[in-house]
Design a protein around this motif. Structure first.
Motif: not given
Length: 464
Positions: A332-344
């Motif tokens: 399962a792939r969970i993308p995060f659009f329109n946000r910065g890189p995952i920091a935590q």
């Protein structure tokens, strides 16, 4: 090269206004006249005035029977390359060039021929040999008038296997060569499932199955007869929207009448689906179909909630008990659009492992080759982000809480409809005992689970 089947189709589209293709010599003379290359030292106003300057490769060629249009022609290294594409509509009034798909196909084929011949333009003997081979190469590249492979140079290695004329008058045009050796037949049913789930107000979502039956028949003879049947389990969902390959010699009309656009009833044809055919030399898709299955293979629920600067996510997946619990892969792939890189990232998974992509904008939950005995897996966690940059993904649809999980999986030896090929029921009317191999597979295709805490975009419903 001429294709009578294409000429018959052109006559069908245009009826009494159809302009027949003249003889090769007459067409050449008319084409040279149109291009202004007819060397008879006579000025021709039609093609020689300064007011008539063409910047197009598409011409209207005047013949005794009328004007042939659109003729695609151009000069390259002392040669003229030309073809007459089929216009799959009436020619009066003339349709816009951009709507004629045959033009792009014809141009691709001509450019493939240019690429094949041009390297030999300085060696007259080599060029003559290549032009002599070209007719037989076109049998494979464009057997019935529709280009199948425009890379003519890549076909040169298969030259020895191509017959200019069939040895047997009963040999169909789609069998470009004959096989010598032990007979064997390979059949593979591939079903792809598209799905959109959102788990809002108890509405599971929508899904559709698309199937294809790919065959490879290595059988001796100019026109071998093969009969193959697709079977369904008891109470299995019927196959619908069936489209068959042109090599199929006959088919039950009731098989082709079932349409997914109409509600199912007790009179729907539910098999067995029998296909007698004369196979092509290479692998081919015997038929395509759809089906309305009662449940998707994996049910899911995705929740994404914004809490200050963090996102709280929860994913639950359940494998349906009727599905074989043996995957080649499942993730399962969970993308995060329109946000910065995952920091935590803080998370907990009940099964499998969670990876972070190199761009730090995508979570990849690798479930593996099996679900646990409970057939259920879950993921929960919190995510916070850094400052967004140009390299991070954006999407005008997936804004705020509008987000999704996308599933990728392949299950061998399974079809969602239960459709299968009985190896013992394949009939091959040739001497010897053929080796028969049958396989099945179920593959995900656009398998989305939308955030139930936000409305799923309506645009995606048009996919189904």
């Amino acid at each position: 090269r001429r294709y009578p089947t294409v000429e018959i189709r052109a006559e069908t589209f245009n009826g009494s206004t159809h302009v027949p293709v003249p003889s090769d010599s007459a067409f050449l003379k008319a084409l040279l006249y149109e291009l202004g290359l007819k060397d008879d030292h006579v000025f021709v106003e039609h093609g020689g005035t300064c007011t008539r300057i063409s910047h197009s490769l598409v011409y209207s060629v005047r013949t005794d029977g009328g004007e042939l249009w659109p003729v695609l022609a151009f000069q390259k290294s002392g040669l003229i390359y030309a073809c007459l594409p089929l216009v799959e509509e009436t020619l009066e009034p003339r349709p816009p060039l951009l709507t004629v798909t045959g033009l792009s196909q014809g141009l691709a084929l001509l450019l493939g021929i240019v690429d094949y011949i041009s390297p030999s333009r300085k060696n007259e003997a080599e060029m003559s040999a290549k032009i002599g081979q070209l007719r037989m190469l076109l049998i494979q590249a464009c057997p019935l008038g529709t280009p199948l492979n425009t890379n003519i140079r890549s076909l040169n290695s298969s030259f020895d296997d191509i017959q200019e004329m069939p040895a047997d008058e009963n040999q169909p045009a789609w069998r470009s060569n004959t096989y010598k050796g032990k007979p064997q037949v390979n059949v593979c049913i591939t079903e792809k499932v598209k799905c959109m789930q959102h788990d809002i107000r108890g509405d599971v979502g929508t899904w559709q199955v698309y199937g294809a039956v790919k065959c490879k028949c290595d059988i001796e003879g100019s026109a071998p007869n093969v009969t193959l049947s697709l079977n369904l389990p008891i109470n299995g969902p019927p196959l619908q929207d069936i489209v068959v390959h042109h090599c199929v010699t006959s088919v039950d009309p009731a098989m082709l009448m079932s349409s997914s656009a109409e509600p199912l009833d007790d009179s729907v044809y539910n098999g067995p689906y029998t296909f007698p055919f004369i196979p092509p030399s290479d692998s081919f898709d015997l038929c395509y179909y759809t089906s309305q299955v009662p449940v998707p293979p994996i049910l899911g629920c995705y929740q994404l909630i914004e809490e200050g600067s963090q996102l709280k996510i929860t994913v639950n997946l359940k494998l349906h008990e009727s599905i074989k619990n043996s995957f080649e892969y499942c993730e399962a792939r969970i993308p995060f659009f329109n946000r910065g890189p995952i920091a935590q990232l803080e998370y907990k998974v009940s099964y499998g492992q969670l990876d972070l992509s190199r761009e730090k904008s995508l979570l990849v939950w690798v479930i593996g080759q099996k679900f646990p005995k409970s057939l259920e897996v879950s993921l929960s966690g919190t995510v916070s982000f850094g400052t967004a940059g140009k390299e991070h993904p954006t999407d005008s649809v997936c804004t705020g809480n509008t987000a999704y999980v996308k599933l990728y999986f392949r299950i061998p030896d399974v079809t969602l409809t239960g459709c299968y090929v009985d190896q013992h029921c394949i009939q091959i009317f040739v001497p010897g005992k053929p080796k028969i191999t049958a396989s099945r597979e179920l593959i995900s295709s656009d398998y989305f689970i939308w955030n139930s805490k936000a409305p799923a975009p309506m645009v995606y419903k048009t996919l189904f």
